[in-house]
Design a protein around this motif. Structure first.
Motif, PDB file in Angstrom:
ATOM      1  N   HIS A  36      72.195 117.529  87.739  1.00  8.79           N
ATOM      2  CA  HIS A  36      71.393 118.232  86.803  1.00  8.79           C
ATOM      3  C   HIS A  36      69.926 117.553  87.179  1.00  8.79           C
ATOM      4  CE1 HIS A  36      71.102 120.859  83.327  1.00  8.79           C
ATOM      5  NE2 HIS A  36      69.896 120.150  82.997  1.00  8.79           N
ATOM      6  N   ASP A  37      68.847 118.516  86.687  1.00  4.98           N
ATOM      7  CA  ASP A  37      67.545 118.048  87.025  1.00  4.98           C
ATOM      8  C   ASP A  37      67.145 117.138  85.948  1.00  4.98           C
ATOM      9  OD1 ASP A  37      64.730 117.901  86.866  1.00  4.98           O
ATOM     10  OD2 ASP A  37      64.483 119.769  87.480  1.00  4.98           O
ATOM     11  N   LEU A  38      67.077 115.650  86.007  1.00  4.86           N
ATOM     12  CA  LEU A  38      66.808 114.870  84.890  1.00  4.86           C
ATOM     13  C   LEU A  38      65.625 114.800  84.323  1.00  4.86           C
ATOM     14  CD1 LEU A  38      68.818 111.738  86.426  1.00  4.86           C
ATOM     15  CD2 LEU A  38      69.388 113.558  84.881  1.00  4.86           C
ATOM     16  N   GLN A  39      64.597 115.278  85.199  1.00  8.94           N
ATOM     17  CA  GLN A  39      63.135 115.267  84.365  1.00  8.94           C
ATOM     18  C   GLN A  39      63.430 116.489  83.731  1.00  8.94           C
ATOM     19  OE1 GLN A  39      60.282 115.793  87.759  1.00  8.94           O
ATOM     20  NE2 GLN A  39      60.271 113.478  88.170  1.00  8.94           N
ATOM     21  N   ARG A  40      63.594 117.510  83.738  1.00  9.49           N
ATOM     22  CA  ARG A  40      63.844 118.661  82.665  1.00  9.49           C
ATOM     23  C   ARG A  40      64.553 118.178  81.567  1.00  9.49           C
ATOM     24  NH1 ARG A  40      65.487 124.215  84.888  1.00  9.49           N
ATOM     25  NH2 ARG A  40      64.911 124.749  82.798  1.00  9.49           N
ATOM     26  N   LEU A  41      65.712 117.675  81.885  1.00  9.26           N
ATOM     27  CA  LEU A  41      66.635 116.938  80.767  1.00  9.26           C
ATOM     28  C   LEU A  41      65.661 116.256  79.847  1.00  9.26           C
ATOM     29  CD1 LEU A  41      69.345 117.472  79.690  1.00  9.26           C
ATOM     30  CD2 LEU A  41      69.853 115.189  81.029  1.00  9.26           C
ATOM     31  N   VAL A  42      65.139 115.268  80.392  1.00 13.27           N
ATOM     32  CA  VAL A  42      64.226 114.387  79.742  1.00 13.27           C
ATOM     33  C   VAL A  42      63.142 114.944  78.920  1.00 13.27           C
ATOM     34  CG1 VAL A  42      62.589 112.294  79.616  1.00 13.27           C
ATOM     35  CG2 VAL A  42      64.841 112.262  81.077  1.00 13.27           C
ATOM     36  N   ALA A  43      62.714 116.061  79.422  1.00 13.44           N
ATOM     37  CA  ALA A  43      61.443 116.773  78.835  1.00 13.44           C
ATOM     38  C   ALA A  43      62.220 117.551  77.485  1.00 13.44           C
ATOM     39  CB  ALA A  43      60.996 117.972  79.916  1.00 13.44           C
ATOM     40  N   PHE A  44      63.267 118.093  77.550  1.00 14.37           N
ATOM     41  CA  PHE A  44      64.055 118.956  76.593  1.00 14.37           C
ATOM     42  C   PHE A  44      64.427 117.534  75.523  1.00 14.37           C
ATOM     43  CE2 PHE A  44      65.327 122.432  79.589  1.00 14.37           C
ATOM     44  CZ  PHE A  44      64.666 123.396  79.033  1.00 14.37           C
ATOM     45  N   ALA A  45      64.732 116.681  75.918  1.00 12.45           N
ATOM     46  CA  ALA A  45      65.114 115.660  75.048  1.00 12.45           C
ATOM     47  C   ALA A  45      63.941 115.198  74.170  1.00 12.45           C
ATOM     48  CB  ALA A  45      65.722 114.473  75.660  1.00 12.45           C
ATOM     49  N   GLU A  46      62.598 114.967  74.618  1.00 11.15           N
ATOM     50  CA  GLU A  46      61.460 114.988  73.990  1.00 11.15           C
ATOM     51  C   GLU A  46      61.051 115.841  72.946  1.00 11.15           C
ATOM     52  OE1 GLU A  46      58.926 114.153  77.080  1.00 11.15           O
ATOM     53  OE2 GLU A  46      59.041 112.324  77.447  1.00 11.15           O
ATOM     54  N   ASP A  49      64.461 116.303  67.590  1.00  9.82           N
ATOM     55  CA  ASP A  49      64.097 115.380  66.501  1.00  9.82           C
ATOM     56  C   ASP A  49      64.638 114.086  66.696  1.00  9.82           C
ATOM     57  OD1 ASP A  49      63.083 117.521  65.121  1.00  9.82           O
ATOM     58  OD2 ASP A  49      64.902 118.074  63.935  1.00  9.82           O
ATOM     59  N   MET A  50      65.715 113.948  67.407  1.00  7.82           N
ATOM     60  CA  MET A  50      66.332 112.678  67.770  1.00  7.82           C
ATOM     61  C   MET A  50      65.844 112.311  69.359  1.00  7.82           C
ATOM     62  SD  MET A  50      69.894 113.151  65.659  1.00  7.82           S
ATOM     63  CE  MET A  50      70.551 111.324  66.175  1.00  7.82           C
ATOM     64  N   SER A  51      64.739 112.534  69.694  1.00  6.57           N
ATOM     65  CA  SER A  51      64.198 112.338  71.042  1.00  6.57           C
ATOM     66  C   SER A  51      64.746 110.813  71.596  1.00  6.57           C
ATOM     67  CB  SER A  51      63.083 112.739  71.368  1.00  6.57           C
ATOM     68  OG  SER A  51      61.925 111.816  70.553  1.00  6.57           O
ATOM     69  N   LYS A  52      64.366 110.012  70.670  1.00  7.91           N
ATOM     70  CA  LYS A  52      64.358 108.453  71.082  1.00  7.91           C
ATOM     71  C   LYS A  52      66.059 108.198  71.433  1.00  7.91           C
ATOM     72  CE  LYS A  52      63.236 103.671  69.578  1.00  7.91           C
ATOM     73  NZ  LYS A  52      62.749 102.960  68.471  1.00  7.91           N
ATOM     74  N   ASP A  53      66.816 108.612  70.445  1.00 11.20           N
ATOM     75  CA  ASP A  53      68.397 108.478  70.630  1.00 11.20           C
ATOM     76  C   ASP A  53      68.812 109.046  72.047  1.00 11.20           C
ATOM     77  OD1 ASP A  53      68.007 106.606  68.524  1.00 11.20           O
ATOM     78  OD2 ASP A  53      68.820 108.375  67.094  1.00 11.20           O
ATOM     79  N   LEU A  54      68.299 110.513  72.008  1.00  7.51           N
ATOM     80  CA  LEU A  54      68.802 111.155  73.111  1.00  7.51           C
ATOM     81  C   LEU A  54      68.426 110.468  74.658  1.00  7.51           C
ATOM     82  CD1 LEU A  54      68.055 114.815  72.056  1.00  7.51           C
ATOM     83  CD2 LEU A  54      70.292 113.768  72.091  1.00  7.51           C
ATOM     84  N   LYS A  55      67.128 110.166  74.526  1.00  8.88           N
ATOM     85  CA  LYS A  55      66.662 109.441  75.792  1.00  8.88           C
ATOM     86  C   LYS A  55      67.459 108.173  76.283  1.00  8.88           C
ATOM     87  CE  LYS A  55      62.308 109.631  75.031  1.00  8.88           C
ATOM     88  NZ  LYS A  55      60.512 109.467  75.303  1.00  8.88           N
ATOM     89  N   LYS A  56      67.708 107.407  75.006  1.00  6.16           N
ATOM     90  CA  LYS A  56      68.448 106.235  75.077  1.00  6.16           C
ATOM     91  C   LYS A  56      69.980 106.516  75.781  1.00  6.16           C
ATOM     92  CE  LYS A  56      69.986 102.125  72.492  1.00  6.16           C
ATOM     93  NZ  LYS A  56      69.998 101.497  71.077  1.00  6.16           N
ATOM     94  N   GLY A  57      70.480 107.509  75.336  1.00  9.22           N
ATOM     95  CA  GLY A  57      71.751 108.127  75.865  1.00  9.22           C
ATOM     96  C   GLY A  57      71.801 108.466  77.376  1.00  9.22           C
ATOM     97  N   ILE A  58      70.405 109.146  77.791  1.00  4.19           N
ATOM     98  CA  ILE A  58      70.464 109.462  79.076  1.00  4.19           C
ATOM     99  C   ILE A  58      70.369 108.069  80.110  1.00  4.19           C
ATOM    100  CG2 ILE A  58      68.629 110.510  80.948  1.00  4.19           C
ATOM    101  CD1 ILE A  58      67.958 112.488  78.607  1.00  4.19           C
ATOM    102  N   ALA A  59      69.714 107.043  79.475  1.00  2.59           N
ATOM    103  CA  ALA A  59      69.430 105.847  80.245  1.00  2.59           C
ATOM    104  C   ALA A  59      70.874 105.273  80.211  1.00  2.59           C
ATOM    105  CB  ALA A  59      68.381 104.963  79.432  1.00  2.59           C
ATOM    106  N   GLU A  60      71.821 105.240  79.121  1.00  3.08           N
ATOM    107  CA  GLU A  60      73.070 104.678  79.122  1.00  3.08           C
ATOM    108  C   GLU A  60      73.772 105.225  80.352  1.00  3.08           C
ATOM    109  OE1 GLU A  60      74.846 101.744  77.927  1.00  3.08           O
ATOM    110  OE2 GLU A  60      74.501 102.577  76.079  1.00  3.08           O
ATOM    111  N   VAL A  61      73.729 106.582  80.613  1.00  2.00           N
ATOM    112  CA  VAL A  61      74.604 107.051  81.586  1.00  2.00           C
ATOM    113  C   VAL A  61      74.099 106.624  82.897  1.00  2.00           C
ATOM    114  CG1 VAL A  61      75.378 109.568  82.487  1.00  2.00           C
ATOM    115  CG2 VAL A  61      75.142 109.329  80.028  1.00  2.00           C
ATOM    116  N   LEU A  62      72.661 106.658  82.979  1.00  2.00           N
ATOM    117  CA  LEU A  62      72.066 106.421  84.402  1.00  2.00           C
ATOM    118  C   LEU A  62      72.654 104.661  84.654  1.00  2.00           C
ATOM    119  CD1 LEU A  62      68.516 107.667  84.293  1.00  2.00           C
ATOM    120  CD2 LEU A  62      70.422 108.514  85.608  1.00  2.00           C
TER     121      LEU A  62
END
Length: 323
Positions: A36-46, A49-62
């Protein structure tokens, strides 16, 4: 690498909200995440409402993906690893042990290839019963097609025992059978989940007891029956799952000095000549590939080496009477 849902238990950031967010982008596994395009995924996460938690989840998977890659080794480290003492486990099949100069090697993934029936499952059952008896170790048998036969294993164990008092013989068979654990596995995702659970369990045992585990042999019969269901099509998802499973099996073998034995079937190739299933991307994964064939007229089993990473010169093939 596992489906994302299987990570939820061990990683708090990968919760139900994160899984729902990923599912909305058709991301259901670590492999989906990688393509997946991670930059787009992070942009959608931002935008959530729970952008902080979602970006934390993305970092966890990485971070999980990074942990799956082995560190680079120099030539001396690799040479030292090849010289490190590895256990040889006799399979109880004289022909295979002779061909492999002693048997299955700890730390290696060995693949049995052959048409049905050629004796692949028989070799797996023979090796399981022999190793559980001779080395008094644990065997884990992952059964993908109802091939495991307790009666057959008990018979093979009884043949290993010298004539003795009936009670002694029964007690020995019971001890050996109790050291063989069979699990039914019906798809690749279930296999990956079982392997990750096993990895966690073995690592915990080593950390707590500070000694090697008692697991000597891990069998997957048949590995190819799980993989062929997800191969095909234009996408690379199936191949990613196959390579991930192969990498995890080799990692378990190397880190815990156990022998891994998997089976693979044959498919039609060019000019009607049969060839091992799973394709070119798989054949580089096993350390050892053995081709089995069965002469039903004489009940002889033939075996030849397709690949061996440790033997420069070796016998190419052998035959022995199958009983």
């Amino acid at each position: 690498m596992p489906p994302l849902q299987s990570l939820q238990r061990d990683f708090p950031s990968i919760d139900a909200n994160f899984l729902q967010f990923c599912a909305s982008h058709r991301i259901f596994s670590v492999e989906d995440f990688l393509v997946h395009d991670l930059q787009r995924l992070v942009a959608f996460a931002e935008c959530q409402d729970m952008s902080k938690d979602l970006k934390k989840g993305i970092a966890e998977v990485l971070s999980i993906i990074d942990s799956q890659h082995q560190p680079l080794s120099n030539g001396m480290e690799l040479l030292g690893d090849t010289r490190r003492e590895k256990i040889l486990f006799s399979t109880g099949c004289e022909g295979i042990d002779l061909l492999l100069q002693g048997g299955l090697r700890g730390g290696q993934l060995t693949e049995l290839v052959g048409p049905s029936p050629s004796g692949k499952t028989q070799v797996c059952l023979q090796a399981a019963s022999h190793i559980a008896h001779k080395y008094m170790g644990t065997v884990m048998f992952l059964d993908t097609s109802n091939s495991f036969s307790p009666k057959r294993v008990a018979y093979l164990v009884s043949r290993l025992l010298s004539p003795s008092v009936k009670e002694v013989k029964e007690r020995t068979i019971k001890r050996v059978m109790s050291n063989i654990f069979c699990y039914s596995v019906f798809d690749i995702f279930m296999l990956l989940d079982v392997l990750h659970q096993l990895e966690f369990k073995l690592r915990s045992q080593v950390q707590i007891k500070n000694e090697d585990t008692n697991l000597h042999l891990l069998v997957v019969d048949s590995f190819s029956s799980l993989i062929t269901a997800v191969l095909g099509g234009k996408g690379s998802h199936g191949h990613s799952l196959m390579v991930s499973a192969g990498f995890l099996l080799k990692k378990l073998a190397d880190e815990h000095n156990l022998a891994v034995l998997v089976t693979n079937h044959m498919v039609g190739g060019e000019g009607g000549i049969s060839k091992p299933a799973l394709g070119e991307s798989w054949k580089t994964v096993p350390h050892v590939r053995l081709l089995l064939s069965h002469d039903h007229g004489s009940n002889f089993c033939n075996i030849s080496i397709l690949k061996h990473t440790c033997m420069v010169r070796y016998l190419h093939n052998l035959s022995w009477l199958w009983i």
